[in-house]
Every structure is written in structure tokens, then in C-alpha cells.
Design a protein around this motif. Structure first.
Motif, PDB file in Angstrom:
ATOM      1  N   ALA A   1     -46.442  23.649 -58.600  1.00  0.00           N
ATOM      2  CA  ALA A   1     -46.337  25.004 -59.010  1.00  0.00           C
ATOM      3  C   ALA A   1     -46.398  25.428 -60.572  1.00  0.00           C
ATOM      4  O   ALA A   1     -46.777  26.102 -61.123  1.00  0.00           O
ATOM      5  CB  ALA A   1     -45.213  25.639 -58.444  1.00  0.00           C
TER       6      ALA A   1
ATOM      7  N   ARG B   1     -42.710  21.475 -56.817  1.00  0.00           N
ATOM      8  CA  ARG B   1     -42.366  22.125 -58.071  1.00  0.00           C
ATOM      9  C   ARG B   1     -43.391  21.752 -59.247  1.00  0.00           C
ATOM     10  O   ARG B   1     -43.829  22.362 -59.907  1.00  0.00           O
ATOM     11  CB  ARG B   1     -40.756  21.727 -58.476  1.00  0.00           C
TER      12      ARG B   1
ATOM     13  N   LEU C   1     -50.796  28.830 -53.244  1.00  0.00           N
ATOM     14  CA  LEU C   1     -51.433  28.891 -54.338  1.00  0.00           C
ATOM     15  C   LEU C   1     -53.043  29.346 -54.296  1.00  0.00           C
ATOM     16  O   LEU C   1     -53.478  29.963 -55.366  1.00  0.00           O
ATOM     17  CB  LEU C   1     -51.358  27.608 -55.310  1.00  0.00           C
TER      18      LEU C   1
ATOM     19  N   VAL D   1     -39.398  26.183 -54.119  1.00  0.00           N
ATOM     20  CA  VAL D   1     -40.582  25.321 -54.114  1.00  0.00           C
ATOM     21  C   VAL D   1     -40.200  24.258 -52.859  1.00  0.00           C
ATOM     22  O   VAL D   1     -38.892  24.114 -52.353  1.00  0.00           O
ATOM     23  CB  VAL D   1     -40.721  24.297 -55.112  1.00  0.00           C
ATOM     24  N   CYS D   2     -41.127  23.788 -52.316  1.00  0.00           N
ATOM     25  CA  CYS D   2     -41.306  23.130 -51.143  1.00  0.00           C
ATOM     26  C   CYS D   2     -42.030  21.583 -51.090  1.00  0.00           C
ATOM     27  O   CYS D   2     -43.193  21.322 -51.237  1.00  0.00           O
ATOM     28  CB  CYS D   2     -41.847  23.625 -49.875  1.00  0.00           C
TER      29      CYS D   2
ATOM     30  N   VAL E   1     -46.036  23.497 -51.499  1.00  0.00           N
ATOM     31  CA  VAL E   1     -46.406  23.393 -53.078  1.00  0.00           C
ATOM     32  C   VAL E   1     -45.029  22.787 -53.533  1.00  0.00           C
ATOM     33  O   VAL E   1     -44.027  23.464 -53.616  1.00  0.00           O
ATOM     34  CB  VAL E   1     -46.676  24.838 -53.215  1.00  0.00           C
TER      35      VAL E   1
ATOM     36  N   CYS F   1     -41.710  32.683 -55.683  1.00  0.00           N
ATOM     37  CA  CYS F   1     -41.564  32.097 -54.188  1.00  0.00           C
ATOM     38  C   CYS F   1     -40.162  32.053 -53.947  1.00  0.00           C
ATOM     39  O   CYS F   1     -39.271  32.256 -54.764  1.00  0.00           O
ATOM     40  CB  CYS F   1     -42.166  30.830 -54.114  1.00  0.00           C
TER      41      CYS F   1
ATOM     42  N   ASP G   1     -46.321  32.113 -50.808  1.00  0.00           N
ATOM     43  CA  ASP G   1     -45.691  31.163 -49.543  1.00  0.00           C
ATOM     44  C   ASP G   1     -46.040  29.729 -50.114  1.00  0.00           C
ATOM     45  O   ASP G   1     -46.779  29.014 -50.183  1.00  0.00           O
ATOM     46  CB  ASP G   1     -46.422  31.329 -48.236  1.00  0.00           C
ATOM     47  N   SER G   2     -44.657  29.273 -50.220  1.00  0.00           N
ATOM     48  CA  SER G   2     -44.574  27.821 -50.840  1.00  0.00           C
ATOM     49  C   SER G   2     -44.674  26.688 -49.637  1.00  0.00           C
ATOM     50  O   SER G   2     -44.774  25.451 -50.200  1.00  0.00           O
ATOM     51  CB  SER G   2     -43.364  27.673 -51.686  1.00  0.00           C
ATOM     52  N   THR G   3     -44.325  27.113 -48.663  1.00  0.00           N
ATOM     53  CA  THR G   3     -44.397  26.106 -47.531  1.00  0.00           C
ATOM     54  C   THR G   3     -45.961  25.819 -46.955  1.00  0.00           C
ATOM     55  O   THR G   3     -46.042  25.102 -46.186  1.00  0.00           O
ATOM     56  CB  THR G   3     -43.702  26.851 -46.347  1.00  0.00           C
TER      57      THR G   3
ATOM     58  N   GLU H   1     -37.951  30.874 -58.776  1.00  0.00           N
ATOM     59  CA  GLU H   1     -37.538  30.943 -57.221  1.00  0.00           C
ATOM     60  C   GLU H   1     -36.633  31.608 -56.973  1.00  0.00           C
ATOM     61  O   GLU H   1     -35.436  31.765 -58.060  1.00  0.00           O
ATOM     62  CB  GLU H   1     -37.228  29.309 -57.142  1.00  0.00           C
TER      63      GLU H   1
END
Length: 319
Positions: A133, A130, A98, A123-124, A128, A120, A92-94, A146
Motif C-alpha cells: 500500500a 502495508r 489496489l 492493511v492485511c 494488501v 482502507c 478493500d485491503s483483504t 487506515e
């Protein structure tokens, strides 16, 4: 299932798929990879762990693999570890997704699958980024994909990069699976440089942990210090034999590469690559990366490459 069928099933390579996002199920990603709205019948299921069949079929080869749902490291077994040749992790990148991947790092380093993909939705900037990540991927040898990237490749680019699930499928197709069956009439040396590069890039980094600290389930008892030193001496003797065999393998590879571009030649080339890959897999984890680098460098020199062009490939060992 008969004993023979069970043995065959164990030898089929698998792609471990896990999700560290409670709102995203592994099965959703598997359906995307298969290009299907529904899942096929699982070939095997043990509680929350399930194996789904997939036959990779491209113009070069076919290969039977299993897409294996493993929700957490606690569900890993020796059976999965022995057949795992690719690892895909969704996060979950929100949020701080990680961090939830941390338990998997030691498992991946121990098994050293050849394909490592971090997935994911996108990226957010408020979660998280870019950069974060990509830094994580660089540190652990993964490729970031992505599913729905905000920035798409330039359509005017002559060689646009693949994105989303298409890129995941592409990466899995590029792997040389243990179950591969080459098709007749095609360039069967397609994996030459990709195999050498993949061996160097994806094999585990040198680690300071002893074999007893492995995070994988193992059978037997711990060895004592005397046994360990005896084994080290035996390993040093084996290294000399391995190097001599590697030199012969590399020379044969160079000869095959310089030979006529016919089907028989490519058949032998691909077979030799697979033999070398199998030999490397028998080495202790901490020796694989150094071995792979030596093979890549020696092969480059054998086909007439310039030593100056590969100086930067070393992971730090002295030549």
C-alpha cells in the motif's frame, strides 16, 4: 435553481469520494468525516452522484466545500473535474483492491487535486500489505490512512501521528481551498511552507502524453501538428514572462516573511500565496511540478537558506 445559484454551486470546491469496495459505500465515509450518524441533504444529485455540503471551520479560516460521491470514473464530468481539489479513495485491503483503483490514476493525474488520500479499514498481511500500500502511495502521490489501524501511535510520543478519520479531516483542514475565508486576528500565514511543499508534492508528474490523450471530457476538436508547434513556440515565450513574474512574487514573499508578525502582514502573505497558486494552476500540467520546484527553491534562497540543503528536492530537471 437560478442561473446565478448554479454558477455559484459550480465554483464551490469539492472532495471526490469513491469506493472500490462493493461492501463499503462512500456515504459511510462521508458521515465519518462530518462526524454525523446521518447525511445532510444533498445540494445536488444526478443518479448515483451526489454532492453533500460541508463547511470547514477551524481557528484559521472557514471554507464551503462539497463532499461528492462518485462511484466510478464513468460518472466523472467536466463540472466535477473543474471543482475537484481533493480525492479520497477507499479500497478493500483483504483482496487485490489496489487493482480496482487503476482507472482512477489517469483521472487524478490529469486533474492534479491537492489532497490525495488512499483509505482502507486496515492493511492485511493476507491481502494488501502495508508495504504494498505504501509503495502504491509513493508511486502515485497519495497518503495512506487506515480507519482502524492495528498499530496505534506510541502514546509516549511527544508528537503522535493522527490516524483514521481524524487524519483525513486533518489533511482536508490543512488544504488552502479556493473558497477559503480567513478569520481575523489569527496568523494568516499558516499555509506558507505547507502550500509550497504541497504544490511540489501534489502537482502531476511530467507526462509524455499530449493534451489530446487526456482522460477527462473535453470540448472542441484536436489540434493539428502545425498548430501544436505554433503553440509550443508561444509557450516558450510565455515561460520568460512567467519566470520574471515569479521572481517578483518570490521576492515579495521573502520580504513579507521577514517582516513584522502582524495581522496585516500575514493577510498580504496569504493573499500573495493564493495569487501564486492561481498563476501556477494556469500552466500546462507537465510544467506545474517543475514550476513549483523552482518557486520552492528560489524562495528558500531568498530567505537565506543554504543551497546544499535543497539539492535533493529536484525531480530531475537540470538547474
Amino acid at each position: 435553481m437560478s442561473a446565478a445559484e448554479d454558477t455559484t454551486e459550480v465554483t464551490v470546491p469539492c472532495v471526490v469520494v469513491t469506493s472500490c469496495d462493493n461492501g463499503f459505500k462512500e456515504e459511510e465515509l462521508i458521515k465519518e468525516i462530518l462526524g454525523s450518524k446521518t447525511l445532510p441533504e444533498a445540494t445536488k444529485q444526478e443518479e448515483t452522484v451526489a454532492w453533500y455540503p460541508w463547511t470547514i471551520n477551524n481557528k484559521y479560516y472557514t471554507a464551503d466545500v462539497r463532499l461528492c460521491v462518485v462511484p466510478s470514473t464513468f460518472k466523472m464530468t467536466s463540472e466535477i473535474a473543474q471543482t475537484m481539489q481533493a480525492f479520497i479513495a477507499y479500497f478493500d485491503s483483504t483482496a487485490d483492491g489496489l487493482e480496482k483503483l487503476h482507472p482512477w490514476i489517469s483521472v487524478v493525474e490529469d486533474i492534479a487535486p491537492e489532497v490525495l488520500i488512499l483509505v482502507c479499514d486496515r492493511v492485511c498481511e493476507n491481502g494488501v500489505t502495508r508495504h504494498e500500500a505504501q509503495q502504491w502511495c509513493l508511486a502515485h502521490g497519495f497518503e495512506l490512512v487506515e480507519i482502524d489501524p492495528q498499530e496505534l501511535p506510541d502514546e509516549d510520543d511527544d508528537f503522535p501521528e493522527s490516524t483514521g478519520v481524524k487524519r483525513i479531516v486533518q489533511a482536508l483542514n490543512a488544504n488552502v481551498w479556493s473558497s477559503v475565508e480567513m478569520k481575523d486576528g489569527h496568523n494568516q500565514g499558516f499555509g506558507l511552507m505547507s502550500s509550497l511543499v504541497a504544490a511540489r508534492h501534489n502537482n502531476p508528474r511530467s507526462c509524455q502524453e499530449s493534451p489530446q490523450s487526456s482522460s477527462l471530457p473535453v470540448d472542441g476538436t484536436l489540434v493539428n501538428e502545425k498548430d501544436y508547434h505554433t503553440e509550443s513556440t508561444h509557450t516558450e515565450t510565455q515561460d520568460t514572462v512567467v519566470d520574471a513574474m515569479t521572481d517578483l512574487d518570490i521576492q515579495e514573499l521573502a520580504n513579507l516573511t521577514a517582516g513584522d508578525a502582524d495581522v496585516d502582514n500575514f493577510e498580504r502573505l496569504f493573499t500573495k500565496l493564493k495569487e501564486m497558486k492561481d498563476k501556477a494552476s494556469s500552466l500546462p500540467h507537465e510544467q506545474r511540478k517543475v514550476h513549483a520546484e523552482k518557486v520552492a527553491k528560489a524562495f528558500w534562497m531568498a530567505i537565506g537558506g543554504d543551497d546544499d540543503e535543497i539539492d535533493g528536492l529536484s525531480s530531475g530537471e537540470e538547474s
